[in-house]
Design an enzyme around this catalytic site. Structure first.
Site, PDB file in Angstrom:
ATOM      1  CG  ASP A   1      49.122  49.097  23.315  1.00  0.00           C
ATOM      2  OD1 ASP A   1      48.753  48.106  23.970  1.00  0.00           O
ATOM      3  OD2 ASP A   1      50.319  49.459  23.236  1.00  0.00           O
ATOM      4  CE1 TYR A  58      51.684  48.353  31.243  1.00  0.00           C
ATOM      5  CE2 TYR A  58      50.507  46.647  30.033  1.00  0.00           C
ATOM      6  CZ  TYR A  58      50.783  47.306  31.212  1.00  0.00           C
ATOM      7  OH  TYR A  58      50.149  46.924  32.364  1.00  0.00           O
ATOM      8  NE  ARG A  63      57.281  46.053  25.420  1.00  0.00           N
ATOM      9  CZ  ARG A  63      55.966  46.050  25.487  1.00  0.00           C
ATOM     10  NH1 ARG A  63      55.334  45.447  26.486  1.00  0.00           N
ATOM     11  NH2 ARG A  63      55.237  46.650  24.564  1.00  0.00           N
ATOM     12  CB  SER A  70      45.997  46.937  27.699  1.00  0.00           C
ATOM     13  OG  SER A  70      47.211  46.376  28.152  1.00  0.00           O
ATOM     14  CG  ASN A  71      47.976  41.606  24.762  1.00  0.00           C
ATOM     15  OD1 ASN A  71      46.832  41.268  24.453  1.00  0.00           O
ATOM     16  ND2 ASN A  71      49.014  41.427  23.963  1.00  0.00           N
TER      17      ASN A  71
END
Lengths: 223, 223
Positions: A12, A14, A43, A118-119
């Site tokens: 991932d 972040y 966030r 990642s998103n």
């Protein structure tokens, strides 16, 4: 547990490779008394909006979601978000610092496949990886944007298998986010929770296979 | 906007008809210095776990999720959750007080269909409605548990149409939860956000059709 035969190390982005703390600093600079609260809500809403839009069937890119979450955080805090400040804060997301061990760990993994998953959309990930010192050590930068399915849906993790040509049990997936670890474990990856802040694992019916304080821990899988 | 022809008034339960504040009081009683934080995290994780389990394809009942969220909240706060305290706290969720205007508003709606539509399972909803003073004023108590799809997925809201025999645009849906309002609006219901705490609406690409401070506001639709 028998030792897994890992072929691909998938990370991932972040919070796992990159430290979102530099955004907090910028928030504090622009909104002196409210920076900490704004960055926290930013966030929190960024994650929440990605989950909710997926549930609603209203996908949009993580960059758009990040902007929406920032707008909400400022509105809730009662401060005006000027176009200049907005641009500056979004820009800071493209220049996050990485955690200090990332480069040396990736170098140790030279004989394995290494990928980010990642998103984040590529308009966020590509500049971020390019400005880092370890972009050349990665084989792939994979984004859910390709399938428009945010983690932690099973269909999102499926992309990793298709892109890397591996089976579920050949993947070791690293994330600092408990919900991401739960999703990946549930999907069938081996998982290592990078628990940098000594958090409590979420109660979602699955546990990570491994838990480490930082990425150096994963090197036990290449010995 | 032309005036909608509403046939069914559909209400979310938690926060909309029933005040979750009585749980906070019980938390404060059992965990004097940490009750507020525990109850806050409890509610936050309750929602988050319903979203995440839906995304992961790992549905379980809202009662189980409520227990899991309570367990997490206590662990994070560093307090031990005894079996006795757990039972007492869960029991308090079955005895929540309702907001004062609920009964009189439901009485005014006598010529319309009136239903609860909640993420709660019947093992939570039935005792809660039965101990209230207005259970007999409702035509239906609908739970997502019947389709195992948590709000805000479109498939969850679809249940309302099937059970009440109405079309989307004949439903006025009330919720205090912004994410629920976003999901219902996106699905095609008319929506009234019951914004009891003067919150900021979430940025999810949709806005409620109406916003009221309490349920009395919806009575303008029967005039």
């Amino acid at each position: 547990m028998s030792k897994p035969q890992i072929k691909a190390f998938v990370f991932d982005a972040y919070g796992t490779l990159f430290d979102v703390h530099s955004v907090i600093e910028k928030c504090n600079e622009l909104f002196p008394d409210k920076g900490e609260e704004i960055s926290k809500v930013w966030r929190q809403k960024q994650l929440e909006y990605s989950f909710l839009r997926q549930l609603m069937g209203k996908y949009t890119t993580f960059l758009e979601i990040t902007k929406d979450a920032l707008y909400y955080a400022c509105k809730e805090a009662g401060v005006e978000l000027s176009e200049g400040n907005k641009k500056e804060l979004i820009k800071s997301y493209l220049k996050l610092e990485h955690y200090e061990e990332v480069e040396s760990v990736l170098k140790e993994l030279s004989s394995f496949q290494k990928a980010i998953f990642s998103n984040g959309s590529l308009d966020m990930l590509t500049p971020l990886v390019d400005q880092s010192s370890f972009g050349h050590l990665l084989d792939e930068v994979l984004t859910v944007d390709e399938v428009k399915q945010f983690k932690p849906t099973p269909m999102s993790y499926q992309l990793v298998l298709e892109k890397l040509g591996v089976r579920r049990e050949e993947v070791l997936f690293m994330s600092s986010n408990p919900w991401d670890i739960a999703g990946a474990t549930s999907f069938g990856f081996y998982t290592a929770w990078i628990n940098r802040q000594d958090k409590v694992m979420d109660e979602l019916g699955v546990k990570p296979h491994y838990e480490y304080r930082d990425l150096n821990g994963i090197l036990e899988h290449i010995e």
